[in-house]
Design a protein around this motif. Structure first.
Motif, mmCIF file in Angstrom:
data_model
loop_
_atom_site.group_PDB
_atom_site.id
_atom_site.type_symbol
_atom_site.label_atom_id
_atom_site.label_comp_id
_atom_site.label_asym_id
_atom_site.label_seq_id
_atom_site.Cartn_x
_atom_site.Cartn_y
_atom_site.Cartn_z
ATOM 1 N N TYR A 60 0.836 -1.119 -0.212
ATOM 2 C CA TYR A 60 0.086 0.051 -0.174
ATOM 3 C C TYR A 60 0.639 1.312 0.099
ATOM 4 O O TYR A 60 1.764 1.297 0.794
ATOM 5 N N THR A 62 0.401 5.530 -0.054
ATOM 6 C CA THR A 62 -0.575 6.524 -0.140
ATOM 7 C C THR A 62 0.410 7.734 0.403
ATOM 8 O O THR A 62 1.352 7.625 0.511
ATOM 9 N N SER A 63 -0.381 8.762 0.654
ATOM 10 C CA SER A 63 0.258 10.043 1.050
ATOM 11 C C SER A 63 -0.626 10.691 2.062
ATOM 12 O O SER A 63 -1.989 10.071 2.059
ATOM 13 N N ILE A 64 -0.092 11.568 2.757
ATOM 14 C CA ILE A 64 -0.762 12.341 3.962
ATOM 15 C C ILE A 64 -0.834 13.771 3.703
ATOM 16 O O ILE A 64 0.240 14.175 3.182
ATOM 17 N N GLU A 65 -1.673 14.499 4.127
ATOM 18 C CA GLU A 65 -1.381 15.997 4.038
ATOM 19 C C GLU A 65 -1.551 16.475 5.657
ATOM 20 O O GLU A 65 -2.246 16.195 6.409
ATOM 21 N N VAL A 66 -0.588 17.381 5.883
ATOM 22 C CA VAL A 66 -0.462 17.765 7.299
ATOM 23 C C VAL A 66 -0.349 19.237 7.261
ATOM 24 O O VAL A 66 0.652 19.756 6.613
ATOM 25 N N SER A 67 -1.278 19.956 8.210
ATOM 26 C CA SER A 67 -0.972 21.423 8.127
ATOM 27 C C SER A 67 -0.315 21.669 9.550
ATOM 28 O O SER A 67 -0.503 20.973 10.614
#
Length: 69
Positions: A60, A62-67
């Motif tokens: 797997y 995937t990527s994540i978006e973090v603020s």
């Protein structure tokens, strides 16, 4: 002998390149990208000889978006 493909993530820290294989957890470094990847390939091969991954293990990515501030 089995052959499998794995993901390689390369980053640069100071004057060294760090290569890591997230599916297996192996890491190596080198002065060039080629050296880091070659070392990672050998480290991963040695790891898999001791701790084989079952055939058909899913991968797997995937990527994540973090603020952050």
């Amino acid at each position: 002998m089995k052959t499998r493909s794995f993901t390689v993530i390369i980053s640069k820290e100071d004057d060294m390149y760090i290569a890591e294989c997230p599916e297996v957890g192996t890491v190596d470094q080198g002065e060039t990208i080629e050296q880091a990847v070659a070392g990672l390939k050998e480290a991963t091969r040695l790891y898999l000889e001791e701790f084989p991954i079952p055939d058909g293990s899913p991968k797997y990515i995937t990527s994540i978006e973090v603020s952050y501030a």
